[in-house]
Design an enzyme around this catalytic site. Sequence first.
Site, PDB file in Angstrom:
ATOM      1  N   GLU A 183      45.436  36.774  52.795  1.00  0.00           N
ATOM      2  CA  GLU A 183      46.329  36.035  51.880  1.00  0.00           C
ATOM      3  C   GLU A 183      46.727  36.954  50.742  1.00  0.00           C
ATOM      4  OE1 GLU A 183      43.600  32.849  50.990  1.00  0.00           O
ATOM      5  OE2 GLU A 183      42.722  33.959  49.309  1.00  0.00           O
ATOM      6  N   ASN A 228      30.963  45.862  48.605  1.00  0.00           N
ATOM      7  CA  ASN A 228      30.014  45.092  49.408  1.00  0.00           C
ATOM      8  C   ASN A 228      28.606  45.673  49.332  1.00  0.00           C
ATOM      9  OD1 ASN A 228      32.266  43.686  50.121  1.00  0.00           O
ATOM     10  ND2 ASN A 228      32.519  44.662  52.124  1.00  0.00           N
ATOM     11  N   ASN A 257      45.009  41.921  53.686  1.00  0.00           N
ATOM     12  CA  ASN A 257      44.286  40.722  53.278  1.00  0.00           C
ATOM     13  C   ASN A 257      44.856  39.540  54.063  1.00  0.00           C
ATOM     14  OD1 ASN A 257      43.206  38.481  51.708  1.00  0.00           O
ATOM     15  ND2 ASN A 257      42.731  40.004  50.144  1.00  0.00           N
ATOM     16  N   CYS A 273       5.817  44.966  41.477  1.00  0.00           N
ATOM     17  CA  CYS A 273       5.617  46.417  41.615  1.00  0.00           C
ATOM     18  C   CYS A 273       4.160  46.752  41.270  1.00  0.00           C
ATOM     19  CB  CYS A 273       6.571  47.092  40.615  1.00  0.00           C
ATOM     20  SG  CYS A 273       6.374  48.852  40.416  1.00  0.00           S
ATOM     21  N   CYS A 283       9.965  49.549  35.840  1.00  0.00           N
ATOM     22  CA  CYS A 283       9.933  51.025  35.956  1.00  0.00           C
ATOM     23  C   CYS A 283      11.051  51.543  36.856  1.00  0.00           C
ATOM     24  CB  CYS A 283       8.572  51.480  36.490  1.00  0.00           C
ATOM     25  SG  CYS A 283       8.311  51.042  38.214  1.00  0.00           S
ATOM     26  N   HIS A 332      28.493  48.304  43.975  1.00  0.00           N
ATOM     27  CA  HIS A 332      27.638  47.192  43.523  1.00  0.00           C
ATOM     28  C   HIS A 332      26.241  47.215  44.124  1.00  0.00           C
ATOM     29  CE1 HIS A 332      31.664  44.897  42.746  1.00  0.00           C
ATOM     30  NE2 HIS A 332      31.376  45.751  41.793  1.00  0.00           N
TER      31      HIS A 332
HETATM   32  C1  BV8 Z   1      30.746  45.491  34.161  1.00  0.00           C
HETATM   33  C2  BV8 Z   1      26.854  42.381  43.672  1.00  0.00           C
HETATM   34  C3  BV8 Z   1      30.496  46.637  32.120  1.00  0.00           C
HETATM   35  C4  BV8 Z   1      25.918  41.239  43.573  1.00  0.00           C
HETATM   36  C5  BV8 Z   1      28.929  41.743  42.559  1.00  0.00           C
HETATM   37  C6  BV8 Z   1      31.807  38.858  30.602  1.00  0.00           C
HETATM   38  C7  BV8 Z   1      30.559  39.445  30.478  1.00  0.00           C
HETATM   39  C8  BV8 Z   1      30.211  40.566  31.209  1.00  0.00           C
HETATM   40  C9  BV8 Z   1      31.125  41.123  32.085  1.00  0.00           C
HETATM   41  C10 BV8 Z   1      32.343  40.501  32.204  1.00  0.00           C
HETATM   42  C11 BV8 Z   1      32.711  39.396  31.482  1.00  0.00           C
HETATM   43  N1  BV8 Z   1      33.984  39.057  31.847  1.00  0.00           N
HETATM   44  C12 BV8 Z   1      34.431  39.914  32.785  1.00  0.00           C
HETATM   45  C13 BV8 Z   1      33.459  40.784  33.004  1.00  0.00           C
HETATM   46  C14 BV8 Z   1      33.480  41.851  33.914  1.00  0.00           C
HETATM   47  C15 BV8 Z   1      32.820  41.352  35.205  1.00  0.00           C
HETATM   48  C16 BV8 Z   1      33.899  40.686  36.036  1.00  0.00           C
HETATM   49  O1  BV8 Z   1      34.715  41.369  36.613  1.00  0.00           O
HETATM   50  N2  BV8 Z   1      33.931  39.346  36.073  1.00  0.00           N
HETATM   51  C17 BV8 Z   1      35.018  38.687  36.810  1.00  0.00           C
HETATM   52  C18 BV8 Z   1      34.465  37.679  37.781  1.00  0.00           C
HETATM   53  C19 BV8 Z   1      35.981  38.117  35.807  1.00  0.00           C
HETATM   54  N3  BV8 Z   1      32.326  42.536  35.850  1.00  0.00           N
HETATM   55  C20 BV8 Z   1      31.066  42.935  35.640  1.00  0.00           C
HETATM   56  O2  BV8 Z   1      30.242  42.321  35.006  1.00  0.00           O
HETATM   57  C21 BV8 Z   1      30.735  44.283  36.249  1.00  0.00           C
HETATM   58  N4  BV8 Z   1      30.097  45.111  35.268  1.00  0.00           N
HETATM   59  O3  BV8 Z   1      31.860  45.158  33.899  1.00  0.00           O
HETATM   60  O4  BV8 Z   1      29.957  46.297  33.364  1.00  0.00           O
HETATM   61  C22 BV8 Z   1      30.129  45.510  31.185  1.00  0.00           C
HETATM   62  C23 BV8 Z   1      28.803  45.275  30.929  1.00  0.00           C
HETATM   63  C24 BV8 Z   1      28.481  44.273  30.016  1.00  0.00           C
HETATM   64  C25 BV8 Z   1      29.481  43.509  29.392  1.00  0.00           C
HETATM   65  C26 BV8 Z   1      30.834  43.740  29.713  1.00  0.00           C
HETATM   66  C27 BV8 Z   1      31.140  44.742  30.626  1.00  0.00           C
HETATM   67  C28 BV8 Z   1      29.803  44.117  37.424  1.00  0.00           C
HETATM   68  C29 BV8 Z   1      30.502  43.356  38.533  1.00  0.00           C
HETATM   69  C30 BV8 Z   1      29.643  43.409  39.794  1.00  0.00           C
HETATM   70  C31 BV8 Z   1      29.173  42.016  40.132  1.00  0.00           C
HETATM   71  N5  BV8 Z   1      28.436  42.077  41.402  1.00  0.00           N
HETATM   72  N6  BV8 Z   1      28.228  41.873  43.677  1.00  0.00           N
HETATM   73  C32 BV8 Z   1      25.917  40.417  44.830  1.00  0.00           C
HETATM   74  O5  BV8 Z   1      26.661  40.734  45.791  1.00  0.00           O
HETATM   75  O6  BV8 Z   1      25.145  39.456  44.860  1.00  0.00           O
HETATM   76  S1  BV8 Z   1      30.514  41.205  42.613  1.00  0.00           S
HETATM   77  C33 BV8 Z   1      30.866  40.427  44.073  1.00  0.00           C
HETATM   78  O7  BV8 Z   1      32.276  40.196  43.976  1.00  0.00           O
HETATM   79  C34 BV8 Z   1      30.684  41.247  45.338  1.00  0.00           C
HETATM   80  O8  BV8 Z   1      30.301  42.585  45.155  1.00  0.00           O
HETATM   81  C35 BV8 Z   1      32.087  41.217  45.919  1.00  0.00           C
HETATM   82  O9  BV8 Z   1      32.348  42.273  46.721  1.00  0.00           O
HETATM   83  C36 BV8 Z   1      32.865  41.259  44.663  1.00  0.00           C
HETATM   84  C37 BV8 Z   1      34.332  41.048  44.711  1.00  0.00           C
HETATM   85  O10 BV8 Z   1      34.581  39.935  45.525  1.00  0.00           O
HETATM   86  P1  BV8 Z   1      35.411  40.261  46.859  1.00  0.00           P
HETATM   87  O11 BV8 Z   1      34.727  41.354  47.593  1.00  0.00           O
HETATM   88  O12 BV8 Z   1      36.817  40.485  46.497  1.00  0.00           O
HETATM   89  O13 BV8 Z   1      35.197  38.947  47.673  1.00  0.00           O
HETATM   90  P2  BV8 Z   1      36.029  37.592  47.542  1.00  0.00           P
HETATM   91  O14 BV8 Z   1      35.309  36.546  48.314  1.00  0.00           O
HETATM   92  O15 BV8 Z   1      36.369  37.349  46.111  1.00  0.00           O
HETATM   93  O16 BV8 Z   1      37.406  37.921  48.281  1.00  0.00           O
HETATM   94  C38 BV8 Z   1      37.421  38.153  49.682  1.00  0.00           C
HETATM   95  C39 BV8 Z   1      38.853  38.511  50.043  1.00  0.00           C
HETATM   96  O17 BV8 Z   1      38.912  38.831  51.414  1.00  0.00           O
HETATM   97  C40 BV8 Z   1      39.823  37.366  49.808  1.00  0.00           C
HETATM   98  O18 BV8 Z   1      40.971  37.867  49.153  1.00  0.00           O
HETATM   99  C41 BV8 Z   1      40.185  36.908  51.241  1.00  0.00           C
HETATM  100  O19 BV8 Z   1      41.532  36.468  51.313  1.00  0.00           O
HETATM  101  C42 BV8 Z   1      40.012  38.186  52.013  1.00  0.00           C
HETATM  102  N7  BV8 Z   1      39.667  38.030  53.436  1.00  0.00           N
HETATM  103  C43 BV8 Z   1      38.878  37.076  53.997  1.00  0.00           C
HETATM  104  N8  BV8 Z   1      38.766  37.338  55.327  1.00  0.00           N
HETATM  105  C44 BV8 Z   1      39.475  38.475  55.584  1.00  0.00           C
HETATM  106  C45 BV8 Z   1      40.056  38.920  54.381  1.00  0.00           C
HETATM  107  N9  BV8 Z   1      40.830  40.016  54.308  1.00  0.00           N
HETATM  108  C46 BV8 Z   1      41.033  40.707  55.458  1.00  0.00           C
HETATM  109  N10 BV8 Z   1      40.516  40.347  56.653  1.00  0.00           N
HETATM  110  C47 BV8 Z   1      39.738  39.238  56.748  1.00  0.00           C
HETATM  111  N11 BV8 Z   1      39.237  38.893  57.949  1.00  0.00           N
HETATM  112 ZN    ZN Z   2       7.361  49.081  38.345  1.00  0.00          ZN
END
Ligand code: BV8
Ligand code: ZN
Length: 248
Positions: A213, A100, A211, A146, A128, A117
């Site tokens: 779900e 988060n 979770n 900047c 920069c 993240h």
């Molecule tokens: C990387 C910040 C190396 C920004 C976020 C193609 C090209 C490039 C990369 C990829 C690619 N294919 C795959 C990838 C890797 C990619 C990836 O994983 N993609 C996925 C979608 C397939 N990852 C990346 O790119 C990462 N970097 O790999 O670098 C690289 C570099 C270049 C090329 C290749 C590799 C960077 C990933 C970071 C992205 N940034 N956030 C912003 O916030 O704006 S990710 C974003 O999703 C948030 O950080 C969030 O936290 C995260 C995960 O989501 P969740 O937190 O799980 O949230 P979600 O809504 O999905 O789920 C909520 C859950 O809570 C549910 O299960 C629900 O049931 C539950 N819930 C709800 N209420 C409750 C509850 N549980 C308990 N109690 C409750 N009350």
């Molecule tokens: Zn700068």
Amino acid sequence: MFSEKLQNAVKSAKQIAVLTGAGISAESGVPTFRGENGLWRKYRPEELANFDAFINNPKLVWEWYCYRRELISRVKPNPGHYALVEMESIFPQFTLITQNVDNLHQLAGSRNLLELHGNIWRSRCVDCSTILTDEDVVKKDALQYCECGGLIRPDVVWFGECLPSGILERAAAASARCDVFLCIGTSALVQPAASLPLYGKRSGAFTIEINTESTVITELVDESIIGKSGDILPQLVKMTKEIRKNQG
Ligand code: BV8
Ligand code: ZN
């Protein structure tokens, strides 16, 4: 609520690793990413949370983050966040790893925290890399520049960007050495964060998922507890204190 196996694991645990996702902040009023009212229902991640989208349409992306900052500025940590602060005081070695960017763990008082993240309250110069945290930059809708002339972006990790150096290594190390791994409120879809529970499992940790779900890792964990983290975590802390007190 908690099985014998889980109680025994918690009773003897020395090192705890916790991974949180957007679900732990849901009860504070922060929309999750992929839920029905998720932040991304209106937009698709590729439209907003990546560098190209920002360079092609900086105003749209910057406004999206200003909208989220405005929303987050009005919410508070919930009992789930505070329960993890208490848990940190119970276990000698406690590492909180969060996906988060909403800063709610810090607001609640968590100390040993790894932000995989980034953080929505920080901004960074595209050219920069100067980090800016002053509120003004955060609040204005208009694009910011900047002193070097570079465009200011949110200091968060976008898709296709590497995680901050060292953070992932520390998170992986904590996951690999813990006795209990807690995975809370994440759909476990985003890599490399989603691999951390598997590191824990593979290293012999007792893995617990909390979770509302089931997810893609539910089959893999030792214990899946379906429910709200804001309800379950305080009960888990209460049980933990009792069980470890009786231990003497
Ligand atoms: C990387 C910040 C190396 C920004 C976020 C193609 C090209 C490039 C990369 C990829 C690619 N294919 C795959 C990838 C890797 C990619 C990836 O994983 N993609 C996925 C979608 C397939 N990852 C990346 O790119 C990462 N970097 O790999 O670098 C690289 C570099 C270049 C090329 C290749 C590799 C960077 C990933 C970071 C992205 N940034 N956030 C912003 O916030 O704006 S990710 C974003 O999703 C948030 O950080 C969030 O936290 C995260 C995960 O989501 P969740 O937190 O799980 O949230 P979600 O809504 O999905 O789920 C909520 C859950 O809570 C549910 O299960 C629900 O049931 C539950 N819930 C709800 N209420 C409750 C509850 N549980 C308990 N109690 C409750 N009350
Ligand atoms: Zn700068």
